[in-house]
Design a protein around this motif. Structure first.
Motif, PDB file in Angstrom:
ATOM      1  N   TRP A   1     -14.689  -8.650  -8.180  1.00 13.44           N
ATOM      2  CA  TRP A   1     -15.384  -8.557  -6.921  1.00 13.44           C
ATOM      3  C   TRP A   1     -16.674  -8.166  -7.181  1.00 13.44           C
TER       4      TRP A   1
ATOM      5  N   ARG B   1      -8.811  -0.025  -4.037  1.00 13.51           N
ATOM      6  CA  ARG B   1      -8.647  -1.397  -3.878  1.00 13.51           C
ATOM      7  C   ARG B   1      -8.491  -1.752  -2.409  1.00 13.51           C
ATOM      8  N   GLN B   2      -7.705  -1.017  -1.634  1.00 20.32           N
ATOM      9  CA  GLN B   2      -7.327  -1.265  -0.395  1.00 20.32           C
ATOM     10  C   GLN B   2      -8.374  -1.079   0.689  1.00 20.32           C
ATOM     11  N   TYR B   3      -9.385  -0.331   0.420  1.00 18.39           N
ATOM     12  CA  TYR B   3     -10.456   0.247   1.417  1.00 18.39           C
ATOM     13  C   TYR B   3     -11.874  -0.200   1.032  1.00 18.39           C
TER      14      TYR B   3
ATOM     15  N   SER C   1     -13.898  -3.102   2.956  1.00 16.31           N
ATOM     16  CA  SER C   1     -13.304  -3.578   4.200  1.00 16.31           C
ATOM     17  C   SER C   1     -14.090  -3.064   5.103  1.00 16.31           C
TER      18      SER C   1
ATOM     19  N   PRO D   1     -18.442  -5.843   3.994  1.00 10.01           N
ATOM     20  CA  PRO D   1     -17.814  -6.660   2.891  1.00 10.01           C
ATOM     21  C   PRO D   1     -19.056  -7.178   2.049  1.00 10.01           C
TER      22      PRO D   1
ATOM     23  N   GLU E   1     -19.031   3.489   3.183  1.00  7.95           N
ATOM     24  CA  GLU E   1     -18.043   2.986   4.290  1.00  7.95           C
ATOM     25  C   GLU E   1     -17.180   4.136   4.641  1.00  7.95           C
TER      26      GLU E   1
ATOM     27  N   VAL F   1     -13.925   4.993   6.910  1.00  9.42           N
ATOM     28  CA  VAL F   1     -12.606   4.627   7.671  1.00  9.42           C
ATOM     29  C   VAL F   1     -11.949   5.749   8.268  1.00  9.42           C
TER      30      VAL F   1
ATOM     31  N   ARG G   1     -10.634   2.579  13.142  1.00 12.40           N
ATOM     32  CA  ARG G   1      -9.497   1.573  13.234  1.00 12.40           C
ATOM     33  C   ARG G   1      -8.424   2.113  13.831  1.00 12.40           C
TER      34      ARG G   1
END
Lengths: 381, 482
Positions: free
Chosen positions: B54, B167-169, B172, B175, B256, B258, B295
């Protein structure tokens, strides 16, 4: 490169410089902050033949019409072509320049009417581009009203530049009525250099054109007063972009700006109003407002009021709104027996009236009211 | 007037009080940036393969990007090969297992900064994650938070212990390809905080991360990720300081957020990096990407920032309002004194139906400071019934500073209501006179007026920090009042 008649050497040199600059700049892309929301690709990819616009001038005898020779000291000194590619393009095609002088202290009651019409020339078999250029020198303490009208038929490109030098203590009212055909491209720059304690007002009414960009720039001196008003009414797929720049270069200046827009269909309106207050321009008082009325679901508005202030003793405000007709007002009118369509028409008309009322030339206001009434009739259908 | 001029000057010329250097041995890697450096940082942190990939992807993309030039700030070109990308205080032994094992020198540093890393300390209502240069050195109240299921700690730990969540967030919201500085951060980020609030949990205390740059010539690249699951609520605060140095240091962080259905995140920043001396020498370049994604439906993200430090601030905390009825807020006080420059503001992107956003920005310029508000409000086609209100006010102290406003309003849905208002003014002589008349010294009068000007924003800060921020504002403005 140009079909313009052979010019005096200084003018040819000016044209060459402007052409060289345009070649460097090229057509702007949307990566350029000044052209972020307006894509001029349709102009760039169309082949045009330059022609002279039919320019009709009606004014009182007190106004002196000068030959371009007398313009050397002023022409292209205000509308700089080093930044704006379209000003460079216009300067590169300098041909029939309209140069007017209002002598010192003379007050001219009758509006000076200048009409630019791009001729229809089917015989040429291609699209036409006109680059009308106007220079108006208003002497010290003089007063006048100028009405510029742009029109034409079919698909063509008007790229106009108007420079106005407002002498000290002069009073100038400038009106621009843009009524190009609905498939025309119209790009124009108005550059006003306002003298000490002088008053300048510009009213820009934008109705026609498929792709329109108006730049109205004013530079103020000490104690000058500038007003920039505008009204744009667009429908269908029309795109209108209004850029204004008020440069408070000296102290004690005041400026007022009101731009209003009415959008229907898939029209796209852009407003970018910049106010600069230079370092020493103390006691500046500046107010800017942009209001947009959106009548359809697909219309798009981008507005960007900007303030750049380098002096501390100033009062600057700006405001921008984007909205639709007030539901409560509509309901109120309906509850009093006015049909929905009629109510919408009345409210839209009232929204525009604010700018129309500021027009001081009675004949222009009357004809504009008529045009608007017809236009809103269509809008409300 | 000369009287109040002097007052304003003294008011604005207070010294930076956090400029000391901690003498601690550091484990730093050589200067410069290359793929090897990215691999080295990843290896130092024992990262899993996916994270290295990544990072490398971000690095390769970064190489293709150009430094942005559109901002209204001026600085000499940054030599990205002359920066140390990783530096950590050398651990004694295997590294701290608990708070008791943390190097006393570090604890002293934080004590000096007024950040207690002892859990029994006065600010007992706040859990702190302390980041020193490139690593997180301590996190307080971990156990207590764990009881309610909240994960809070350093990023590196989170990667090891909760790789699936990270890993999921991760990336996200911002980017790797987002922008020049975000890509750089993604390639070389060293540590930061990670926070996960599980479903329906209201975080019982304020969470906070305290960033400290200590080592010389290093850049700090931290990354913060906060996830509030359905119905969760959290209030988070970050603070930052750095030593006084003649050279500029780069700080390029990514934050970040969410927020899922009905979740609320309140993110407050008191940014007090070293702003440079009064001739504009030294100071931190603060190039930060902050973005929150609402979200879920009815979610809410609120940014509050008090920006008093940094030589240059380039920062636009944004909200993506995706969920229907979601709310975005931005409250900011940005102060530029001496030769500081700030280009800051927010972006509110309305995507969901009936989304609302509020922007209140207060800019104060003094000395030769240049303060720019740049804000974007975008109403997309899908955002029926969206509502925005923006207000940005500027206060000018002195005649050599500048205040600039660049709001962008882009509307693609006609049912939207968007309003923007801005004003620029200075402290009126009549206002000062009024206060003087009532026996208030001109210094106090100016300070009072400035605080009044910022009140709307300070009101949004958590209690303890509102007090802190007011003090800070007074300090940063000292001597600029004119």
């Amino acid at each position: 490169m140009t079909q313009a008649p052979a010019a005096e050497p200084w003018m040819q040199a000016l044209r060459d410089r402007a052409f060289a600059r345009f070649s460097e700049l090229g057509f702007p892309t949307t990566h350029n902050e000044e052209w972020r929301f307006t894509n001029v690709a349709p102009i760039a990819r169309t082949a045009f033949i330059p022609v002279a616009a039919d320019t009709l001038l009606a004014c009182s005898e007190a106004v002196k019409e000068l030959g371009p020779g007398r313009a050397e000291a002023h022409l292209a000194r205000y509308a700089a072509f080093d930044e704006n590619p379209f000003v460079a393009l216009n300067t590169a095609f300098l041909g029939n320049v309209t140069v007017l002088e209002i002598p010192r202290g003379v007050v001219i009651e009758q509006p000076i009417q200048i009409t630019h019409e791009v001729p229809e020339r089917p015989d040429l078999g291609t699209k036409l581009a006109a680059h009308p250029r106007t220079l108006i020198l208003v002497g010290e303490g003089a007063q006048c009203t100028i009405v510029e009208t742009y029109k034409g038929a079919g698909t063509y490109f008007t790229n106009a530049v108007t420079e106005i030098v407002v002498g000290d203590r002069a009073v100038v009212d400038h009106y621009k009525l843009q009524q190009e055909s609905l498939s025309a491209f119209h790009i124009s720059t108005l550059q006003a250099a306002i003298g000490r304690s002088a008053t300048f007002a510009s009213h820009s009414i934008s109705l026609g054109g498929a792709l329109v960009r108006n730049d109205a720039n004013a530079t103020l001196s000490e104690g000058s007063d500038a007003t920039l008003n505008g009204l744009y009414i667009v429908n269908g797929t029309q795109h209108v972009d209004n850029h204004t720049l008020i440069d408070h270069a000296m102290p004690h200046g005041t400026s007022h700006e009101l731009y209003k827009g009415i959008l229907d269909g898939q029209a796209h309106a852009v407003f970018n109003g910049k106010i600069i207050v230079r370092k020493d321009a103390q006691k500046t008082d500046s107010k800017q407002t942009n209001k947009n009325l959106v009548l359809s679901d697909d219309a798009v508005v981008d507005t960007k009021p900007e303030l750049q202030i380098f002096a501390d003793d100033v009062r600057c405000t700006h405001g921008a709104t984007i909205g639709q007709l007030d539901a409560e007002s509509l309901f109120y009118m309906q509850s009093r027996g006015i049909g929905k369509r009629e109510a919408r028409r009345l409210l839209t008309y009232a929204f525009a009236q604010d700018v129309v009322d500021r027009i001081k030339v009675q004949s222009l206001r009357d004809s504009l009211e008529r045009i608007l009434f017809e236009k809103f009739h269509e809008l409300a259908e | 007037m000369s009287d109040s001029t002097n007052t304003i000057e003294t008011f604005a010329n207070q010294e930076y009080k956090w400029g000391f250097v901690t003498d601690i041995e550091a484990d730093a890697i050589p200067r410069g940036l290359s793929e090897d450096v990215v691999r080295l940082i990843s290896a130092k942190k024992n990262e899993p393969e996916w994270l290295l990939e990544w990072r490398l992807k971000a690095y390769r993309h970064w190489l293709t990007l150009k430094e942005p030039e559109w901002a209204n700030i001026h600085y000499p070109k940054i030599d990205y090969q002359n920066i140390i990308y990783y530096s950590s205080p050398k651990p004694k032994g295997d590294g701290p297992k608990s708070l008791d094992d943390v190097d006393p020198e570090l604890l002293k540093t934080y004590a000096k900064l007024g950040i207690p890393l002892q859990e029994q300390a006065i600010l007992a209502g706040v859990a702190v994650d302390a980041v020193f240069d490139s690593v997180s050195v301590a996190t307080t109240f971990k156990a207590k938070l764990h009881e309610v299921g909240i994960i809070f700690g350093s990023f590196s730990e989170a990667v090891k212990e909760h790789p699936d969540l990270v890993r999921q967030y991760l990336g996200s919201v911002v980017p790797t390809s987002d922008n020049f500085f975000a890509a750089l951060n993604s390639a070389v980020f060293s540590d930061g905080s990670f926070c996960y609030i599980p479903k329906g949990v209201k975080c019982p205390m304020e969470l906070s991360t305290y960033f400290r740059i200590n080592a010389k010539d290093t850049g700090q690249f931290e990354r913060t990720l906060i996830v509030a699951d359905e119905g969760a609520t959290v209030s988070y605060l970050e603070g930052c300081t750095a030593p006084m140095r003649d050279t500029n240091q780069l700080h390029a962080a990514v934050v970040e957020l969410v927020a899922l259905d009905n979740a609320q995140i309140k993110y407050s920043t008191v940014q007090n990096w070293y702003p440079g001396d009064k001739d504009g020498k030294g100071g931190i370049y603060n190039f930060v990407t902050k973005r929150g994604a609402c979200r879920g439906v009815n979610s809410k993200i609120s940014w509050t920032q008090v920006e008093t430090g940094s030589a240059i601030t380039w920062k636009y905390p944004s909200c993506l309002l995706i969920g229907d009825n979601s709310v975005g807020e931005f409250y900011s006080v940005a102060l530029t004194n001496n030769w500081q420059q700030a280009d800051t503001g927010t972006k509110m992107i309305h995507i969901g139906k009936n989304t609302t956003s509020t922007i209140v920005s207060k800019g104060i310029s003094a000395g030769h400071g240049q303060n720019t508000y740049r804000g974007g409000v975008k109403i997309l086609k899908s955002a029926t019934g969206a509502r925005n209100y923006s207000q940005c006010d500027s206060l000018l102290l002195g005649d050599k500073c500048g205040a600039h406003t660049f709001p962008y309003l882009e509307v693609r849905n006609t049912s939207a209501q968007v309003e923007h208002e801005a004003s620029t003014s200075k402290i009126g002589e009549d206002q000062i006179f009024y206060c003087r008349q009532r026996g208030i010294s001109s210094e106090d009068a100016v300070s009072m007026i400035v605080h009044g000007f910022c009140k709307e924003v300070f009101r949004e800060l958590p209690m303890e920090f509102a007090v802190e921020a007011q003090k800070l504002l007074g300090v940063s403005l000292e001597g600029s009042v004119g």
